[in-house]
Design an enzyme around this catalytic site. Structure first.
Site, PDB file in Angstrom:
ATOM      1  N   CYS A  88       0.673  -1.174   0.221  1.00 32.24           N
ATOM      2  CA  CYS A  88       0.137   0.082  -0.115  1.00 32.24           C
ATOM      3  C   CYS A  88       0.428   1.400   0.271  1.00 32.24           C
ATOM      4  O   CYS A  88       0.943   1.925  -0.480  1.00 32.24           O
ATOM      5  CB  CYS A  88      -0.942  -0.334   0.890  1.00 32.24           C
ATOM      6  SG  CYS A  88      -1.745   1.653   1.020  1.00 32.24           S
ATOM      7  N   HIS A 138      -2.838   6.560   4.528  1.00 32.05           N
ATOM      8  CA  HIS A 138      -1.338   5.180   4.371  1.00 32.05           C
ATOM      9  C   HIS A 138      -0.457   5.724   4.223  1.00 32.05           C
ATOM     10  O   HIS A 138       0.619   5.630   3.561  1.00 32.05           O
ATOM     11  CB  HIS A 138      -1.789   4.327   4.191  1.00 32.05           C
ATOM     12  CG  HIS A 138      -1.037   3.253   4.965  1.00 32.05           C
ATOM     13  ND1 HIS A 138      -1.427   1.209   4.665  1.00 32.05           N
ATOM     14  CD2 HIS A 138      -0.722   3.541   6.042  1.00 32.05           C
ATOM     15  CE1 HIS A 138      -0.869   1.185   5.759  1.00 32.05           C
ATOM     16  NE2 HIS A 138       0.136   1.918   6.216  1.00 32.05           N
TER      17      HIS A 138
END
Length: 488
Positions: A88, A138
């Site tokens: 990610c 993130h």
């Protein structure tokens, strides 16, 4: 950050931000925009852990995704797209900066992107766009449930309904613009985040300025069994057709998890329909570039493994659909180019008729899409700098690798030498490793040479992960993973 120069007679944009930790100095980039027509909006729809194979247009026999399939039919479909480092945070760093993970230091989850980075949000905001980010960020590295204050930690995005990271889809936390009090998305967060995106875009339908919006869903990432019941009821584990590269010993577990995974994907498909209908109703579809993609895939039992990081197709292959308004003169259809994560930003800037900062390392595929340049997209690099998390070294036998993906082959080496070679045309499930196969000696040698050449051009010495942890001062636990820290 250097001064943004604008002339009085025509709009000129000079982008010269201070660079990331790579210590690159940028030259001033000036480009006049003489187009009096409103600039095209940009909508990036980002899923988490959606492999290309889990869509109808991608060939999955178990699932129907009519709305994603329709979007694919209307789009330039980069069918050989990969996530250059299939995790990610590394993907997000490449998306936002157009740089490879070894350049911006984002080669692990839960680290912070340099607040001085030349980023997508800053570039489009400076060009007069209304910029927004909704969902999973993130890239802040201060803990997964901490408030990210306005300013450079948001990398230039103005509107903000986001959180660092959570996969609690039915109790998902977010922060609303400047309010440091955590809030919860109502119900299943993929639905409520979509509603927030629709509200954002609808509010801009009469604006003179265009918008850039990133809608970042957490699904269909695990937990696999948390989609609404309506969608879970659509799939029976026993009726699913499994990929042949799944070991027999894992079939029961994989069937159960696939059913939940497909439930999330089907919910996403319905949200694509809702977004497209809204854009049509608002008369925005004909003036909006849409990118539909994912940060990486999910092995889901293939090759005896789960999740991502590994160099197999189920992990690295991602949807990469560019819906481009007819006014830009680019035809829909499949494209063979091997498109990578860092190529998204420069391609969007090219399509937006905006200058591309020198810090960007990706390829601008605009001329390719226009049919003017067929020299690009023959190959690209895939990387694991430091194995961690779900593919950590002590428990999952993770290891560093560098690989070359072409339109036909995947070739990967680890620190000890050649590891994997697949002919993806002849062996689409990558079950026949051709490394050291005498019939492929010349092909392997050619791929090795091309890989080494590309690594050298990228300044990648391919050293053990510990070297890069020390270089970027990244602290990890005994499994080589960055803890979910909570910093002030």
């Amino acid at each position: 950050m250097k001064t943004i120069l604008r002339t009085l007679s025509i709009l000129s944009i000079c982008i010269c931000f201070s660079c990331s930790n790579a210590n690159k100095n940028e030259k001033t980039i000036v480009k006049a925009d003489t187009n009096s027509i409103k600039k095209t909006n940009v909508l990036i729809i980002l899923t988490d852990q959606l492999r290309t194979q889990a869509t109808g247009y991608g060939g999955d026999p178990n699932i129907k995704t009519p709305h994603i399939d329709k979007l694919a039919s209307m789009s330039a479909n980069f069918k050989n797209a990969v996530s250059g480092m299939p995790v990610c945070t590394p993907f997000k760093g490449s998306l936002i900066t157009g740089q490879r993970p070894l350049t911006n230091g984002m080669f692990m989850n839960d680290v912070q992107l340099n607040t001085n980075a030349v980023s997508m949000g800053k570039i489009y905001t400076k060009a007069g766009y209304n910029t927004g980010f909704i969902g999973k960020w993130h890239m802040d590295g201060h803990g997964r449930l901490r408030f990210i204050p306005p300013g450079n930690r948001r990398q230039g995005f103005q509107f903000w309904k986001a959180n660092e990271c959570t996969h609690n889809y039915n109790g998902s936390v977010y922060f609303d613009n400047n309010d440091p009090t955590p809030k919860k998305w109502e119900g299943y967060d993929t639905f409520s985040q979509t509603d927030a995106a629709i509200d954002f875009m609808s509010a801009k339908k009469d604006d003179n300025n265009p918008f850039l919006l990133v809608l970042s869903w957490g699904t269909p990432h695990a937990p696999y069994h948390s989609a609404p019941k309506k969608y879970k009821d659509m799939f029976s584990p026993d009726s699913l057709e499994l990929r042949p590269n799944i070991p027999k010993s894992m079939e029961k577990k994989v069937r159960k998890d696939l059913a939940g995974y497909y439930a999330h994907v089907t919910a996403i498909d319905d949200m694509i329909a809702k977004i497209m209908e809204t854009l049509k109703k608002n008369n925005q579809l004909d003036n909006t570039i849409i990118v539909f993609t994912s940060d990486h895939g999910d092995l889901l039992g293939s090759h005896g493994a789960y999740k991502k990081q590994q160099p197999y197709d189920e992990s690295i292959r991602t949807p990469m659909l560019f819906y481009i308004p007819e006014s830009l003169g680019i035809k829909a259809g499949n494209r063979n180019a091997v498109f990578n994560s860092e190529d998204i930003l420069p391609t969007l800037l090219g399509l937006s008729n905006m200058p591309i900062p020198e810090s960007v390392e990706g390829i601008n595929y605009t001329a390719y899409l226009e049919g003017k340049d067929d020299t690009v997209g023959k190959e690209t690099i895939i990387t694991c700098v430091q194995p961690f998390g779900q593919w950590n070294r002590p428990k999952r036998h993770g290891k560093e690798y560098r690989g070359l993906v072409t339109q036909k082959y995947t070739y990967v080496k680890d620190l000890e030498g050649p590891w994997l070679l697949f002919d993806n045309d002849a062996d689409p499930y990558q079950m026949n490793n051709l490394v050291s196969n005498k019939k492929y000696t010349d092909i392997q040698a050619d791929l090795e040479s091309r890989l080494i050449k590309r690594l050298k051009a990228n300044g990648d010495e391919f050293l053990p992960g510990a070297h890069y942890l020390e270089k970027w001062n990244i602290k990890v636990n005994e499994e080589g993973t960055v803890p979910y820290r909570h910093l002030n």
